[in-house]
Design a protein around this motif. Sequence first.
Motif, PDB file in Angstrom:
ATOM      1  N   SER A 129     -40.440  81.807 -39.045  1.00  0.00           N
ATOM      2  CA  SER A 129     -40.830  80.706 -39.491  1.00  0.00           C
ATOM      3  C   SER A 129     -41.311  79.742 -39.189  1.00  0.00           C
ATOM      4  N   TYR A 187     -58.378  78.354 -37.616  1.00  0.00           N
ATOM      5  CA  TYR A 187     -58.487  77.345 -38.438  1.00  0.00           C
ATOM      6  C   TYR A 187     -58.632  76.124 -37.788  1.00  0.00           C
ATOM      7  N   LEU A 236     -34.653  69.495 -38.666  1.00  0.00           N
ATOM      8  CA  LEU A 236     -35.251  70.075 -39.925  1.00  0.00           C
ATOM      9  C   LEU A 236     -34.505  70.149 -41.004  1.00  0.00           C
ATOM     10  N   TRP A 274     -56.463  70.512 -44.531  1.00  0.00           N
ATOM     11  CA  TRP A 274     -55.593  71.627 -43.961  1.00  0.00           C
ATOM     12  C   TRP A 274     -54.427  71.768 -44.878  1.00  0.00           C
ATOM     13  N   PRO A 299     -44.052  76.349 -43.563  1.00  0.00           N
ATOM     14  CA  PRO A 299     -44.175  75.983 -41.980  1.00  0.00           C
ATOM     15  C   PRO A 299     -45.385  75.108 -41.843  1.00  0.00           C
ATOM     16  N   LEU A 300     -46.570  75.705 -42.571  1.00  0.00           N
ATOM     17  CA  LEU A 300     -47.710  74.941 -42.310  1.00  0.00           C
ATOM     18  C   LEU A 300     -47.944  73.713 -42.697  1.00  0.00           C
ATOM     19  N   ALA A 321     -41.808  80.969 -47.572  1.00  0.00           N
ATOM     20  CA  ALA A 321     -40.960  80.438 -46.487  1.00  0.00           C
ATOM     21  C   ALA A 321     -41.462  80.616 -45.060  1.00  0.00           C
ATOM     22  N   SER A 322     -42.475  81.532 -44.833  1.00  0.00           N
ATOM     23  CA  SER A 322     -43.012  81.507 -43.612  1.00  0.00           C
ATOM     24  C   SER A 322     -44.518  81.438 -43.579  1.00  0.00           C
ATOM     25  N   ASP A 323     -45.425  81.580 -44.664  1.00  0.00           N
ATOM     26  CA  ASP A 323     -46.812  81.469 -44.765  1.00  0.00           C
ATOM     27  C   ASP A 323     -47.109  80.258 -45.418  1.00  0.00           C
ATOM     28  N   TRP A 329     -53.581  75.696 -46.757  1.00  0.00           N
ATOM     29  CA  TRP A 329     -52.769  76.673 -46.579  1.00  0.00           C
ATOM     30  C   TRP A 329     -51.730  76.882 -48.021  1.00  0.00           C
ATOM     31  N   TRP A 333     -45.755  74.146 -30.305  1.00  0.00           N
ATOM     32  CA  TRP A 333     -44.808  74.783 -31.246  1.00  0.00           C
ATOM     33  C   TRP A 333     -43.897  75.805 -30.616  1.00  0.00           C
ATOM     34  N   ARG A 364     -43.336  67.691 -40.267  1.00  0.00           N
ATOM     35  CA  ARG A 364     -43.522  67.606 -38.896  1.00  0.00           C
ATOM     36  C   ARG A 364     -44.880  68.274 -38.387  1.00  0.00           C
ATOM     37  N   VAL A 365     -45.580  69.130 -39.091  1.00  0.00           N
ATOM     38  CA  VAL A 365     -46.581  69.649 -38.808  1.00  0.00           C
ATOM     39  C   VAL A 365     -47.793  68.569 -39.258  1.00  0.00           C
ATOM     40  N   LEU A 386     -40.407  85.296 -48.193  1.00  0.00           N
ATOM     41  CA  LEU A 386     -41.187  85.131 -47.174  1.00  0.00           C
ATOM     42  C   LEU A 386     -42.565  84.608 -47.121  1.00  0.00           C
ATOM     43  N   LEU A 387     -43.463  85.069 -48.100  1.00  0.00           N
ATOM     44  CA  LEU A 387     -44.760  84.416 -48.241  1.00  0.00           C
ATOM     45  C   LEU A 387     -44.730  82.968 -48.716  1.00  0.00           C
ATOM     46  N   GLN A 412     -32.276  76.822 -41.827  1.00  0.00           N
ATOM     47  CA  GLN A 412     -33.228  78.061 -42.541  1.00  0.00           C
ATOM     48  C   GLN A 412     -32.839  78.363 -43.933  1.00  0.00           C
ATOM     49  N   TYR A 453     -47.883  66.022 -36.526  1.00  0.00           N
ATOM     50  CA  TYR A 453     -48.544  66.343 -35.293  1.00  0.00           C
ATOM     51  C   TYR A 453     -49.874  66.473 -35.516  1.00  0.00           C
ATOM     52  N   GLN A 495     -44.560  91.134 -44.232  1.00  0.00           N
ATOM     53  CA  GLN A 495     -43.656  90.271 -43.909  1.00  0.00           C
ATOM     54  C   GLN A 495     -42.774  90.926 -42.931  1.00  0.00           C
ATOM     55  N   ARG A 511     -54.384  83.298 -37.671  1.00  0.00           N
ATOM     56  CA  ARG A 511     -55.530  82.638 -38.837  1.00  0.00           C
ATOM     57  C   ARG A 511     -55.351  81.203 -38.473  1.00  0.00           C
TER      58      ARG A 511
END
Lengths: 198, 198
Positions: A87, A100, B37, B115, B91-92, B86-88, B119, A119, B96-97, B83-84, B50, B100, A50, A96
């Motif tokens: 983020s 996918y 957001l 999907w 967001p996915l 909040a970032s990984d 994730w 994005w 919003r994702v 962060l694992l 954030q 889309y 991270q 990744r």
Amino acid sequence: MRIALALKGLDYKAVPVALQDGEHLEAEYRTVNPQGLVPVYSDAQILLSQSLAIIEYLDETHPQPPLLPATPLERARARQFALLVASDVQPLTGLRVMSYLRDACRLDVAARRGWFNHWLMEGLDALELWLTAAERGTRYCVSDEPSIADVCLVPQLAVARRSGIDVEEFPRLAAVEARCLALPAFIAAGAAPPAPPS
Amino acid sequence: MRIALALKGLDYKAVPVALQDGEHLEAEYRTVNPQGLVPVYSDAQILLSQSLAIIEYLDETHPQPPLLPATPLERARARQFALLVASDVQPLTGLRVMSYLRDACRLDVAARRGWFNHWLMEGLDALELWLTAAERGTRYCVSDEPSIADVCLVPQLAVARRSGIDVEEFPRLAAVEARCLALPAFIAAGAAPPAPPS
């Protein structure tokens, strides 16, 4: 991360991982990071993934020059900006996810490019708007010294340029980038100079 | 963020934003956060988006009880874990994702669910593995007091449960969650108790 290490004047050994060859998914790299994601930082004390956690750790263990501003208010703003990249853009445009979209979602090249640009542009718009709203006249994103915000911004703009995006459409971001790329640490870290428009 | 505020014992006024109605995309909310957001935190000093930047700011301005451990090493681990999430993951799998994927990528319900679960499960696997590898016998994720790591974990597990994922498949995560959900601050913040298996 290389920019942060260079700003701190730290020696390090870089171990490249060939993402396009899937080296990050092989068993050997999984012993380093089970998630198979880059980057990873390691010293005698810690093995850490991270990017933002790594940069904060470097800043706490090697305080000079600081990568976070002096006040809680400015630190909050620097972290907010860094997280807008780490983020809101990076996870959605990383390898990744793109793989996918191709393999599991069966999106064609045009749809994947549309995703990537969507994005990335959303993120750059947000960052430019953030700098516009801040309007503080600082030399870099949040202060007159480069911070974690700039360390995140510059590689993201390099990605944008490589993807054919005209970064000059984001004049405040481009101005900060130009100031960063004149600094020895950014040059030493291989933060690419602006490529000619494609 | 509500958990962090509750752990700090801070009074606040919550302003709900109706995401399903698109309220976050309307002009009024855009004046608060141009990105559209959530969440956003505001006090007399700052208007901040954030989640992790907000939690760090709360921790710096209201140090007791700390949401980050005492040593740089443990703080790095807490931030890495946070962060694992909040970032990984977040967001996915955010609205919003998902929108889309439906509107621009034309993925059907099954593909979108695939999907989302992919994730989320990747993230939970990584978090469980992280706790397994740490194997430090701490009461919460990184220490014997709840930290930014737990504050991020518990809402993510609530999302997983609502999505029909059996969180008990991740025994270390479930154990930390159970300890957190016994704390008054987590209860006050409305961190939901485990729903019956669906």
